[in-house]
Design an enzyme around this catalytic site. Structure first.
Site: not given
Ligand code: FE
Length: 200
Positions: A101, A104-106
């Protein structure tokens, strides 16, 4: 709050504790509700749901089709609830898939559990796209020159999971035994699954 704030973890931990206490005090949250959610992701889910889906796909061609066609529906067959679209990318001798991702950090929490720390860090998020083979090498994964590497960028609506290649020599293993071979990192696509020592 900057992403690189040195005290980001302790700051967040303090805020979360304060919020949790307040919610319990106000009677909005049952004292064990948060623990139950954490337990669900750490133990009950872990990467286990993803591993089950992978092992089933290796063992059952019809399930594999369903998993590749609609990840969310296929995972629901195991009682898993995915709140986003889940796209499953199948590794083959021609193509190796890898998930990131960049924004962000999906991460596909419901199938893979808690994301590893490196997944959330800027180094992985930017370099996975710019120099995927280099990043893979750092994970000990050497992808042959002629094999294509495809990187999939997750979003809040769309999550990805890799269906790794079944290691050679595992034809005699049961589905349960196969589940035990499937690692979280192989479903993010940063590693492949080695041939188990027992069948070498
Ligand atoms: Fe994300």
């Amino acid at each position: 709050m900057g992403k690189n704030h040195p005290n980001v973890d302790s700051y967040v931990v303090s805020r979360v504790r304060a919020l949790e206490s307040l919610l319990i005090e106000k009677g909005i949250l049952a004292p064990d509700a948060v623990d139950a959610v954490v337990r669900r992701y750490e133990q009950d889910t872990g990467p286990l749901l993803g591993a089950r889906a992978v092992a089933r796909a290796w063992s059952d061609p019809a399930y594999r089709e369903r998993l590749l066609a609609d990840g969310r529906a296929a995972v629901a067959e195991f009682g898993g609830e995915v709140d986003t679209l889940l796209v499953v990318k199948e590794n083959t001798p021609e193509v190796h898939h890898m998930v990131v991702c960049t924004l962000c950090s999906c991460y596909p929490w419901p199938v893979l559990g808690l994301p590893p720390t490196w997944y959330k860090q800027p180094a992985y998020r930017s370099r996975a796209v710019i120099a995927p083979r280099e990043v893979l090498r750092e994970f000990g994964t050497e992808i042959a020159e002629q094999r294509e590497v495809r990187v999939w960028d997750s979003s809040s609506e769309m999550r990805y999971m890799v269906l790794p290649m079944r290691p050679p020599g595992t034809e005699a293993l049961s589905e349960e035994e196969l589940v035990a071979l499937v690692t979280r990192d192989s479903m993010i696509g940063v590693t492949e699954i080695p041939q188990p020592a027992a069948v070498r």
